[in-house]
Design a protein around this motif. Structure first.
Motif, PDB file in Angstrom:
ATOM      1  N   ALA A   1     -23.189 -29.092 -37.704  1.00  0.00           N
ATOM      2  CA  ALA A   1     -22.004 -29.702 -37.104  1.00  0.00           C
ATOM      3  C   ALA A   1     -20.859 -29.710 -38.102  1.00  0.00           C
ATOM      4  CB  ALA A   1     -22.318 -31.118 -36.635  1.00  0.00           C
ATOM      5  N   GLY A   2     -19.688 -29.367 -37.619  1.00  0.00           N
ATOM      6  CA  GLY A   2     -18.524 -29.346 -38.493  1.00  0.00           C
ATOM      7  C   GLY A   2     -17.276 -28.959 -37.735  1.00  0.00           C
ATOM      8  N   SER A   3     -16.345 -28.349 -38.452  1.00  0.00           N
ATOM      9  CA  SER A   3     -15.095 -27.909 -37.850  1.00  0.00           C
ATOM     10  C   SER A   3     -15.013 -26.393 -37.930  1.00  0.00           C
ATOM     11  CB  SER A   3     -13.906 -28.549 -38.566  1.00  0.00           C
ATOM     12  OG  SER A   3     -13.912 -28.201 -39.933  1.00  0.00           O
ATOM     13  N   ALA A   4     -14.189 -25.821 -37.070  1.00  0.00           N
ATOM     14  CA  ALA A   4     -14.038 -24.364 -37.047  1.00  0.00           C
ATOM     15  C   ALA A   4     -12.656 -24.018 -36.515  1.00  0.00           C
ATOM     16  CB  ALA A   4     -15.122 -23.730 -36.177  1.00  0.00           C
ATOM     17  N   ASN A   5     -12.222 -22.809 -36.830  1.00  0.00           N
ATOM     18  CA  ASN A   5     -10.995 -22.301 -36.237  1.00  0.00           C
ATOM     19  C   ASN A   5     -11.030 -20.779 -36.207  1.00  0.00           C
ATOM     20  OD1 ASN A   5      -9.485 -21.102 -38.575  1.00  0.00           O
ATOM     21  ND2 ASN A   5      -9.523 -23.212 -39.322  1.00  0.00           N
ATOM     22  N   VAL A   6     -10.144 -20.232 -35.400  1.00  0.00           N
ATOM     23  CA  VAL A   6      -9.918 -18.791 -35.334  1.00  0.00           C
ATOM     24  C   VAL A   6      -8.432 -18.611 -35.594  1.00  0.00           C
ATOM     25  CG1 VAL A   6     -10.037 -16.713 -33.920  1.00  0.00           C
ATOM     26  CG2 VAL A   6     -11.780 -18.500 -33.663  1.00  0.00           C
TER      27      VAL A   6
ATOM     28  N   THR B   1      -2.103 -12.509 -48.929  1.00  0.00           N
ATOM     29  CA  THR B   1      -1.923 -13.861 -49.453  1.00  0.00           C
ATOM     30  C   THR B   1      -3.053 -14.809 -49.064  1.00  0.00           C
ATOM     31  OG1 THR B   1      -0.656 -14.547 -47.504  1.00  0.00           O
ATOM     32  CG2 THR B   1       0.599 -13.599 -49.371  1.00  0.00           C
ATOM     33  N   ASN B   2      -3.964 -14.359 -48.209  1.00  0.00           N
ATOM     34  CA  ASN B   2      -5.043 -15.194 -47.675  1.00  0.00           C
ATOM     35  C   ASN B   2      -4.488 -16.484 -47.086  1.00  0.00           C
ATOM     36  OD1 ASN B   2      -7.611 -15.981 -46.916  1.00  0.00           O
ATOM     37  ND2 ASN B   2      -8.150 -16.803 -48.916  1.00  0.00           N
ATOM     38  N   THR B   3      -3.427 -16.340 -46.286  1.00  0.00           N
ATOM     39  CA  THR B   3      -2.833 -17.487 -45.611  1.00  0.00           C
ATOM     40  C   THR B   3      -2.809 -17.244 -44.103  1.00  0.00           C
ATOM     41  OG1 THR B   3      -0.602 -16.588 -45.909  1.00  0.00           O
ATOM     42  CG2 THR B   3      -1.366 -18.171 -47.554  1.00  0.00           C
ATOM     43  N   ILE B   4      -2.936 -18.328 -43.363  1.00  0.00           N
ATOM     44  CA  ILE B   4      -2.875 -18.255 -41.913  1.00  0.00           C
ATOM     45  C   ILE B   4      -1.437 -17.998 -41.498  1.00  0.00           C
ATOM     46  CG2 ILE B   4      -3.142 -19.579 -39.777  1.00  0.00           C
ATOM     47  CD1 ILE B   4      -5.464 -21.070 -41.147  1.00  0.00           C
ATOM     48  N   ILE B   5      -1.265 -17.058 -40.590  1.00  0.00           N
ATOM     49  CA  ILE B   5       0.052 -16.780 -40.022  1.00  0.00           C
ATOM     50  C   ILE B   5       0.227 -17.683 -38.805  1.00  0.00           C
ATOM     51  CG2 ILE B   5       1.522 -15.048 -38.930  1.00  0.00           C
ATOM     52  CD1 ILE B   5      -0.004 -12.913 -40.564  1.00  0.00           C
ATOM     53  N   GLY B   6       1.211 -18.550 -38.857  1.00  0.00           N
ATOM     54  CA  GLY B   6       1.444 -19.470 -37.750  1.00  0.00           C
ATOM     55  C   GLY B   6       0.364 -20.535 -37.681  1.00  0.00           C
ATOM     56  N   GLU B   7       0.032 -20.930 -36.477  1.00  0.00           N
ATOM     57  CA  GLU B   7      -0.995 -21.939 -36.225  1.00  0.00           C
ATOM     58  C   GLU B   7      -2.314 -21.252 -35.878  1.00  0.00           C
ATOM     59  OE1 GLU B   7      -0.569 -25.308 -36.481  1.00  0.00           O
ATOM     60  OE2 GLU B   7       1.397 -24.776 -37.293  1.00  0.00           O
ATOM     61  N   PRO B   8      -3.445 -21.935 -36.060  1.00  0.00           N
ATOM     62  CA  PRO B   8      -4.708 -21.351 -35.600  1.00  0.00           C
ATOM     63  C   PRO B   8      -4.624 -21.001 -34.104  1.00  0.00           C
ATOM     64  CG  PRO B   8      -5.148 -23.239 -36.991  1.00  0.00           C
ATOM     65  CD  PRO B   8      -3.657 -23.219 -36.733  1.00  0.00           C
TER      66      PRO B   8
ATOM     67  N   ASP C   1       0.394  -2.691 -39.890  1.00  0.00           N
ATOM     68  CA  ASP C   1      -0.413  -1.760 -40.676  1.00  0.00           C
ATOM     69  C   ASP C   1      -1.850  -2.243 -40.775  1.00  0.00           C
ATOM     70  OD1 ASP C   1       1.844  -0.157 -41.241  1.00  0.00           O
ATOM     71  OD2 ASP C   1       2.393  -1.484 -42.910  1.00  0.00           O
ATOM     72  N   ALA C   2      -2.785  -1.337 -40.543  1.00  0.00           N
ATOM     73  CA  ALA C   2      -4.203  -1.678 -40.649  1.00  0.00           C
ATOM     74  C   ALA C   2      -4.505  -2.215 -42.042  1.00  0.00           C
ATOM     75  CB  ALA C   2      -5.067  -0.454 -40.354  1.00  0.00           C
ATOM     76  N   GLY C   3      -5.272  -3.291 -42.099  1.00  0.00           N
ATOM     77  CA  GLY C   3      -5.633  -3.916 -43.364  1.00  0.00           C
ATOM     78  C   GLY C   3      -4.720  -5.055 -43.770  1.00  0.00           C
ATOM     79  N   SER C   4      -3.571  -5.201 -43.100  1.00  0.00           N
ATOM     80  CA  SER C   4      -2.622  -6.267 -43.442  1.00  0.00           C
ATOM     81  C   SER C   4      -3.051  -7.629 -42.909  1.00  0.00           C
ATOM     82  CB  SER C   4      -1.228  -5.945 -42.905  1.00  0.00           C
ATOM     83  OG  SER C   4      -0.721  -4.792 -43.517  1.00  0.00           O
ATOM     84  N   CYS C   5      -3.731  -7.620 -41.768  1.00  0.00           N
ATOM     85  CA  CYS C   5      -4.130  -8.873 -41.122  1.00  0.00           C
ATOM     86  C   CYS C   5      -5.555  -8.764 -40.601  1.00  0.00           C
ATOM     87  CB  CYS C   5      -3.227  -9.171 -39.926  1.00  0.00           C
ATOM     88  SG  CYS C   5      -1.495  -9.449 -40.311  1.00  0.00           S
ATOM     89  N   VAL C   6      -6.182  -9.911 -40.468  1.00  0.00           N
ATOM     90  CA  VAL C   6      -7.477 -10.009 -39.796  1.00  0.00           C
ATOM     91  C   VAL C   6      -7.430 -11.204 -38.855  1.00  0.00           C
ATOM     92  CG1 VAL C   6      -8.873  -8.947 -41.626  1.00  0.00           C
ATOM     93  CG2 VAL C   6      -8.494 -11.427 -41.647  1.00  0.00           C
ATOM     94  N   ILE C   7      -8.256 -11.135 -37.815  1.00  0.00           N
ATOM     95  CA  ILE C   7      -8.562 -12.325 -37.039  1.00  0.00           C
ATOM     96  C   ILE C   7      -9.795 -12.894 -37.719  1.00  0.00           C
ATOM     97  CG2 ILE C   7      -9.292 -13.268 -34.822  1.00  0.00           C
ATOM     98  CD1 ILE C   7      -7.875 -10.862 -33.493  1.00  0.00           C
ATOM     99  N   GLN C   8      -9.671 -14.098 -38.243  1.00  0.00           N
ATOM    100  CA  GLN C   8     -10.785 -14.689 -38.988  1.00  0.00           C
ATOM    101  C   GLN C   8     -11.345 -15.897 -38.251  1.00  0.00           C
ATOM    102  OE1 GLN C   8     -11.364 -15.237 -43.506  1.00  0.00           O
ATOM    103  NE2 GLN C   8     -10.424 -17.152 -42.858  1.00  0.00           N
TER     104      GLN C   8
END
Length: 194
Positions: free
Chosen positions: A108-113, A120-127, A167-174
């Motif tokens: 049990a815990g928290s999660a996001n997509v 930069t390993n930063t979220i773009i916008g909101e989850p 560009d491929a490799g610039s972003c991921v859905i994590q």
């Protein structure tokens, strides 16, 4: 006796799993990941594709093949785009994407997509989607009552990405999950362009 030990080892590898994206195809380990993160990290991930991040930094630190400037274990567990160029998904802004997650051992815990900028390993916008608590609750899982939206769900590619993910490799859905009691982090990434 030897075959019994192999069977036990295979069973141990199976039950040690926790979770990862199963569809679309997530990032997996390969030669580029080994070159950046070291063979010990890649062997650990290959041994259990659903394993958590904790423990990987210690393995990496002991491996002469680890290159901290190339391997960010807290982004997709260090798995590299170069190993996954054949799995890049092409999405359009506003498109719904169905994601399936395999949970094998709940915590049990928290999660996001989220959409993550890989430089930069930063979220773009909101989850795109989040579960502030109660995600993968073991009591629900073992009673076969895990909410369906925790293992199969839709996210919508934001309209306002501009050229950030062109560009491929610039972003991921994590997909990111933190099991509070276990104190373990799970990450799985989809390479995409938009």
């Amino acid at each position: 006796m030897y075959s019994q030990l192999l069977s036990l080892a295979a069973l141990a590898a199976t039950v040690s799993g926790h979770g990862l994206i199963s569809k679309p195809t997530p990032r997996g380990p390969g030669d580029a990941s080994s070159a950046a993160c070291g063979s010990s990290v890649v062997a650990n991930i290959k041994g259990d594709l659903t394993s958590h991040v904790e423990g990987l930094p210690e393995l990496a630190a002991k491996d002469t093949g680890y290159h901290g400037d190339l391997c960010n274990l807290w982004l997709c567990r260090g798995l590299q785009y170069a190993d996954n160029a054949a799995n890049v998904q092409a999405y359009k802004p506003g498109q719904k994407v169905t994601i399936e997650v395999q949970l094998t051992i709940p915590h049990a815990g928290s999660a996001n997509v989220s959409i993550v900028d890989t430089k930069t390993n930063t979220i773009i916008g909101e989850p795109l989607l989040s579960w502030p608590s109660g995600y993968a609750d073991e009591r629900q899982f073992y009673a076969h009552q895990t909410p369906a939206n925790q293992t199969k769900f839709d996210v919508t590619i934001p309209e306002d990405l501009g050229s950030k993910c062109a560009d491929a490799g610039s972003c991921v859905i994590q997909w990111w999950w933190y099991g509070t009691g276990a104190k373990q982090t799970y990450e799985s990434c989809i390479d995409f362009t938009a």
